[in-house]
Motif scaffolding. Structure first.
Motif, PDB file in Angstrom:
ATOM      1  N   MET A   1       0.834  -1.204   0.000  1.00  0.00           N
ATOM      2  CA  MET A   1       0.000   0.000   0.000  1.00  0.00           C
ATOM      3  C   MET A   1       0.870   1.255   0.000  1.00  0.00           C
ATOM      4  SD  MET A   1      -2.961   1.170   2.645  1.00  0.00           S
ATOM      5  CE  MET A   1      -1.747   1.894   3.706  1.00  0.00           C
ATOM      6  N   SER A   2       0.383   2.278  -0.670  1.00  0.00           N
ATOM      7  CA  SER A   2       1.158   3.522  -0.724  1.00  0.00           C
ATOM      8  C   SER A   2       0.907   4.378   0.510  1.00  0.00           C
ATOM      9  CB  SER A   2       0.772   4.327  -1.969  1.00  0.00           C
ATOM     10  OG  SER A   2       1.058   3.580  -3.122  1.00  0.00           O
ATOM     11  N   LYS A   3       1.982   4.841   1.104  1.00  0.00           N
ATOM     12  CA  LYS A   3       1.866   5.786   2.224  1.00  0.00           C
ATOM     13  C   LYS A   3       2.577   7.069   1.803  1.00  0.00           C
ATOM     14  CE  LYS A   3       2.056   4.625   6.523  1.00  0.00           C
ATOM     15  NZ  LYS A   3       2.747   4.244   7.781  1.00  0.00           N
ATOM     16  N   VAL A   4       1.802   8.133   1.665  1.00  0.00           N
ATOM     17  CA  VAL A   4       2.347   9.377   1.124  1.00  0.00           C
ATOM     18  C   VAL A   4       2.529  10.412   2.234  1.00  0.00           C
ATOM     19  CG1 VAL A   4       2.072  11.171  -0.638  1.00  0.00           C
ATOM     20  CG2 VAL A   4       1.033   8.913  -0.996  1.00  0.00           C
ATOM     21  N   LEU A   5       3.730  10.944   2.318  1.00  0.00           N
ATOM     22  CA  LEU A   5       4.001  12.039   3.250  1.00  0.00           C
ATOM     23  C   LEU A   5       4.031  13.335   2.444  1.00  0.00           C
ATOM     24  CD1 LEU A   5       4.832  12.881   6.170  1.00  0.00           C
ATOM     25  CD2 LEU A   5       7.211  12.681   5.416  1.00  0.00           C
ATOM     26  N   VAL A   6       3.122  14.258   2.764  1.00  0.00           N
ATOM     27  CA  VAL A   6       3.082  15.543   2.065  1.00  0.00           C
ATOM     28  C   VAL A   6       3.653  16.608   3.000  1.00  0.00           C
ATOM     29  CG1 VAL A   6       1.553  17.319   1.095  1.00  0.00           C
ATOM     30  CG2 VAL A   6       1.056  14.892   0.694  1.00  0.00           C
ATOM     31  N   ILE A   7       4.615  17.363   2.515  1.00  0.00           N
ATOM     32  CA  ILE A   7       5.209  18.409   3.351  1.00  0.00           C
ATOM     33  C   ILE A   7       4.346  19.669   3.248  1.00  0.00           C
ATOM     34  CG2 ILE A   7       7.303  19.717   3.896  1.00  0.00           C
ATOM     35  CD1 ILE A   7       7.527  16.580   4.073  1.00  0.00           C
ATOM     36  N   GLY A   8       3.750  20.046   4.372  1.00  0.00           N
ATOM     37  CA  GLY A   8       2.844  21.195   4.388  1.00  0.00           C
ATOM     38  C   GLY A   8       3.593  22.496   4.202  1.00  0.00           C
ATOM     39  N   GLU A   9       2.990  23.381   3.458  1.00  0.00           N
ATOM     40  CA  GLU A   9       3.601  24.690   3.221  1.00  0.00           C
ATOM     41  C   GLU A   9       2.676  25.747   3.809  1.00  0.00           C
ATOM     42  OE1 GLU A   9       4.965  25.045  -0.766  1.00  0.00           O
ATOM     43  OE2 GLU A   9       5.244  27.207  -0.611  1.00  0.00           O
ATOM     44  N   HIS A  10       3.257  26.728   4.471  1.00  0.00           N
ATOM     45  CA  HIS A  10       2.429  27.710   5.176  1.00  0.00           C
ATOM     46  C   HIS A  10       3.260  28.938   5.519  1.00  0.00           C
ATOM     47  CE1 HIS A  10       4.526  26.782   8.947  1.00  0.00           C
ATOM     48  NE2 HIS A  10       4.582  25.553   8.460  1.00  0.00           N
ATOM     49  N   ASP A  11       2.566  29.965   6.016  1.00  0.00           N
ATOM     50  CA  ASP A  11       3.290  31.192   6.391  1.00  0.00           C
ATOM     51  C   ASP A  11       3.325  31.357   7.911  1.00  0.00           C
ATOM     52  OD1 ASP A  11       0.725  31.790   7.037  1.00  0.00           O
ATOM     53  OD2 ASP A  11       0.515  33.514   5.679  1.00  0.00           O
ATOM     54  N   GLY A  12       3.075  30.266   8.621  1.00  0.00           N
ATOM     55  CA  GLY A  12       3.055  30.340  10.079  1.00  0.00           C
ATOM     56  C   GLY A  12       1.642  30.387  10.628  1.00  0.00           C
ATOM     57  N   HIS A  13       0.708  30.838   9.786  1.00  0.00           N
ATOM     58  CA  HIS A  13      -0.691  30.948  10.225  1.00  0.00           C
ATOM     59  C   HIS A  13      -1.619  30.140   9.344  1.00  0.00           C
ATOM     60  CE1 HIS A  13       0.892  34.325  12.482  1.00  0.00           C
ATOM     61  NE2 HIS A  13       1.399  34.778  11.342  1.00  0.00           N
ATOM     62  N   LYS A  14      -1.363  30.233   8.038  1.00  0.00           N
ATOM     63  CA  LYS A  14      -2.306  29.679   7.087  1.00  0.00           C
ATOM     64  C   LYS A  14      -1.615  28.629   6.230  1.00  0.00           C
ATOM     65  CE  LYS A  14      -6.019  31.533   4.252  1.00  0.00           C
ATOM     66  NZ  LYS A  14      -5.794  30.838   3.013  1.00  0.00           N
ATOM     67  N   LEU A  15      -2.296  27.504   6.054  1.00  0.00           N
ATOM     68  CA  LEU A  15      -1.786  26.461   5.173  1.00  0.00           C
ATOM     69  C   LEU A  15      -1.933  26.948   3.737  1.00  0.00           C
ATOM     70  CD1 LEU A  15      -0.818  23.417   5.226  1.00  0.00           C
ATOM     71  CD2 LEU A  15      -3.184  22.852   4.648  1.00  0.00           C
ATOM     72  N   SER A  16      -0.905  26.753   2.930  1.00  0.00           N
ATOM     73  CA  SER A  16      -0.961  27.215   1.541  1.00  0.00           C
ATOM     74  C   SER A  16      -1.890  26.335   0.723  1.00  0.00           C
ATOM     75  CB  SER A  16       0.448  27.180   0.954  1.00  0.00           C
ATOM     76  OG  SER A  16       0.390  27.264  -0.446  1.00  0.00           O
ATOM     77  N   GLN A  17      -2.551  26.970  -0.238  1.00  0.00           N
ATOM     78  CA  GLN A  17      -3.411  26.206  -1.136  1.00  0.00           C
ATOM     79  C   GLN A  17      -2.585  25.191  -1.939  1.00  0.00           C
ATOM     80  OE1 GLN A  17      -5.174  27.441  -4.898  1.00  0.00           O
ATOM     81  NE2 GLN A  17      -7.057  27.853  -3.768  1.00  0.00           N
ATOM     82  N   ALA A  18      -1.304  25.473  -2.089  1.00  0.00           N
ATOM     83  CA  ALA A  18      -0.420  24.555  -2.824  1.00  0.00           C
ATOM     84  C   ALA A  18      -0.427  23.179  -2.154  1.00  0.00           C
ATOM     85  CB  ALA A  18       0.998  25.119  -2.874  1.00  0.00           C
ATOM     86  N   THR A  19      -0.500  23.156  -0.839  1.00  0.00           N
ATOM     87  CA  THR A  19      -0.520  21.876  -0.121  1.00  0.00           C
ATOM     88  C   THR A  19      -1.819  21.124  -0.394  1.00  0.00           C
ATOM     89  OG1 THR A  19       0.924  22.767   1.583  1.00  0.00           O
ATOM     90  CG2 THR A  19      -0.319  20.800   2.165  1.00  0.00           C
ATOM     91  N   ALA A  20      -2.929  21.857  -0.461  1.00  0.00           N
ATOM     92  CA  ALA A  20      -4.220  21.219  -0.772  1.00  0.00           C
ATOM     93  C   ALA A  20      -4.178  20.614  -2.174  1.00  0.00           C
ATOM     94  CB  ALA A  20      -5.347  22.239  -0.658  1.00  0.00           C
ATOM     95  N   ARG A  21      -3.449  21.240  -3.076  1.00  0.00           N
ATOM     96  CA  ARG A  21      -3.323  20.706  -4.446  1.00  0.00           C
ATOM     97  C   ARG A  21      -2.419  19.469  -4.455  1.00  0.00           C
ATOM     98  NH1 ARG A  21      -5.026  24.550  -8.561  1.00  0.00           N
ATOM     99  NH2 ARG A  21      -5.801  26.442  -7.560  1.00  0.00           N
TER     100      ARG A  21
END
Ligand SMILES: Cc1cc2nc3c(=O)[nH]c(=O)nc-3n(C[C@H](O)[C@H](O)[C@H](O)COP(=O)(O)OP(=O)(O)OC[C@H]3O[C@@H](n4cnc5c(N)ncnc54)[C@H](O)[C@@H]3O)c2cc1C
Lengths: 318, 250
Positions: A1-21
């Motif tokens: 099974m695939s286990k994917v680790l996504v590195i979250g991107e943010h400005d300290g307050h808000k998660l970037s939409q890039a991470t949602a993509r």
């Protein structure tokens, strides 16, 4: 099974939409279990946002003052120590991801797929080369961790219907001290963000000056959109660097892209190919931008833009 | 500072409209104009400017590629590099392998700075700079648009998505050059003549003992999907109408 680790991107307050993509790309891997890692001085708020992303089952938080301004060279060893136990490590194809992910891949001694634009299988992805003039299908070895950056313009952001568990992760690696954050001069944030805006109005060399570039800002304001620029306009100082659209700037996929006084060099076009509707305004009817435009208008921008502004005021656009 | 290594990649010229081979095996490169990757020219220009500001550095241009890449190294020598090294191979070299090969040269040359382009305009991978820095265990300053040397450290302005970031790094380090770091000089005829006499070492790739087998398999190369043909509108009113019909303007 695939286990994917996504590195979250943010400005300290808000998660970037890039991470949602990025998450949205990961969900296309059959049966993938997705974890988002949030490195921050205080990850609480960002982790809560990441936990709502549809498809995410776990959020790992890694806190520490040194993560206040994450930089690839400092972060990479931390990501590597988390990566064991995952089959894939994804980051967005942003300047943050492009700084971090190759360093992670090299430390793991695995190849990286840059700018993944479609998922063909757990280890098979398409990506653009030559400024998007060719698309390659690449297969990575299934017995190694696959490190990839995700071409955000190719994926819609994941919805927020999820409720992942949030766990604090302990990472004990030596902190590199050879790279130190000094400051960031960020663009004013009262305008829609170029990378995620639904509408973008871009100006080129033809604007001729920083003052004239205000014409572009006015149209963008009327449309409720973001502002972009060609390299020539940025080089000439009419617009700041973070507004550059293209092969070596931002790759975007808005609903509407309006190119004003931009010739349409391949390096520019590669940044806008995924826009739903492209409008070109140029005085040269032979300009290559018209080859990709859904609607083309030949004429002098200095006559057209004021008319357009008036027409948009009338129609009450926004 | 004594030595700067600069990466020079031979790529299809940026003005060429690249075509995909009909059998999907790659892009057409036969008979196509080849040049130095534009970002690598910027990298080299920065090294030259460091020297011109009074640092007595030796500038070494390094390329990994076919024998013909000697042409691009001669261009680098004509711009002002002191000597050049070609790691000769006809194989396609992935960024990770390129980084390992560069590391072998770094170990021999001991430079304080390695400057490369932020990406090569053929595969657009943008990986080699950070990978060299990772394997070398040294700092990286990617997307550099301004470089100030201060003794054993460098202050770097980086073009990031948010705007401009300033970081400070210890040397030795790897820098990746962005578009606005500088404007590369044009080479003049006398410089081309002079460049012919500068040393250019050709090293067989096998002699470095690095496994350069590609990790990724290219299954297919295809042209991008074309966009639907658009229409010309005659004036602003027609344009606004068209946008209204698509629901883009209310
Ligand atoms: C390595 C590399 C990377 C690059 N990366 C990028 C990138 O990421 N993004 C990017 O944009 N470019 C990039 N470029 C540059 C690209 O090749 C073009 O030079 C650039 O896009 C041209 O910008 P422009 O269209 O604004 O200017 P020009 O090509 O000069 O076009 C100006 C246009 O304005 C029109 N015009 C002039 N006056 C008027 C008027 N009064 N009314 C209406 N129209 C008018 C002209 O007909 C012309 O078509 C890159 C180049 C290289 C070598």
């Amino acid at each position: 099974m695939s286990k994917v680790l996504v590195i979250g991107e943010h400005d300290g307050h808000k998660l970037s939409q890039a991470t949602a993509r990025c998450v949205s790309c990961a969900t296309q891997i059959p049966g993938a279990e997705i974890t988002v890692a949030v490195f921050a001085a205080d990850p609480t708020a960002v982790a809560a946002q990441a936990a709502t992303l549809t498809g995410v089952t776990h959020v790992l938080t890694i806190s520490g003052a040194h993560h206040a301004h994450p930089m690839g060279a400092v972060l990479a060893p931390h990501v590597v120590s988390l990566a064991k136990g995952y089959t894939h490590v994804f980051g967005a194809s942003t300047t943050f991801g492009k700084d971090l992910m190759p360093r992670v891949a090299a430390l793991l001694n695995v190849p990286q797929i840059s700018d993944a634009m479609s998922v063909e299988g757990a280890y098979t992805f398409k990506r653009p080369i030559y400024a998007g003039n060719a698309i390659v299908t690449l297969e990575a070895p299934a017995d190694k961790i696959l490190v990839a950056t995700v071409r955000t313009a190719s994926f819609e952001p994941a919805a927020s219907t999820g409720s992942a568990t949030i766990t604090a992760a302990a990472v004990s690696v030596e902190m590199p001290t050879h790279t130190r954050f000094v400051s960031v001069q960020a663009a004013s944030s009262d305008r829609p963000d170029l990378a995620s805006a639904a509408k973008v109005v871009s100006g080129g060399r033809a604007l001729g000056s920083k003052e004239n570039f205000e014409l572009i800002f006015k149209i963008a304001e009327k449309l409720g959109g973001a502002v972009g620029a060609s390299r020539a306009a940025v080089d000439a100082g009419y617009a700041p660097n973070e507004l550059q659209v293209g092969q070596t700037g931002k790759i975007i996929a808005p609903q509407l892209y309006m190119a004003v006084g931009i010739s349409g060099a391949i390096q520019h076009l590669t940044g806008i190919k995924d826009a739903k509707t492209i409008v070109a305004i140029n005085k040269d009817g032979e300009a290559p931008i018209f080859e990709v435009a859904d609607f083309g208008l030949v004429g002098d921008l200095f006559e057209i833009l004021p008319q357009l502004e008036a027409a948009l005021s009338q129609s009450g656009a926004k | 500072m004594q030595k700067i290594l600069v990466g020079i990649k031979r790529v299809v010229d940026y003005n060429v409209r690249v075509r995909v081979k009909p059998d999907g095996s790659g892009v057409v490169t036969d008979g196509v104009k080849m040049s130095v990757n534009p970002f690598d020219e910027i990298a080299l220009e920065e090294a030259l400017r460091i020297r011109e500001r009074g640092e007595p550095v030796e500038i070494v241009a390094v390329s990994i590629g076919p024998d013909d890449a000697q042409q691009q190294l001669r261009t680098a020598l004509a711009m002002g590099a002191d000597r050049a090294i070609l790691i000769k191979t006809d194989q396609m070299i992935e960024p990770l392998a390129a980084a390992k090969l560069m590391l072998e040269i770094i170990k021999k040359e001991n430079p304080e700075l390695v400057i490369v382009g932020k990406q090569a305009i053929d595969d657009d991978s943008a990986q080699t700079g950070p990978m060299i820095a990772a394997l070398w265990g040294r700092p990286q300053a990617t997307f550099c648009s301004k470089l100030d040397l201060k003794g054993n450290t460098a202050v770097i302005l980086r073009e990031v998505d948010a705007g401009l970031e300033t970081i400070e790094i210890d040397l030795p380090a790897v820098i990746s050059a962005d578009l606005r770091l500088n404007e590369p000089r044009y080479v003049k005829l006398p410089d081309i003549m002079k460049a012919k006499k500068k040393p250019l070492d050709v090293i067989e790739i096998a002699s470095l003992g690095i496994d350069t087998t590609p990790g990724l398999k290219t299954l297919l190369t295809e042209p991008p999907k074309p966009r639907a043909k658009g229409v010309m509108v005659k004036d602003v009113a027609e344009l606004v109408d068209a946008l209204k019909k698509r629901g883009l303007v209310s």
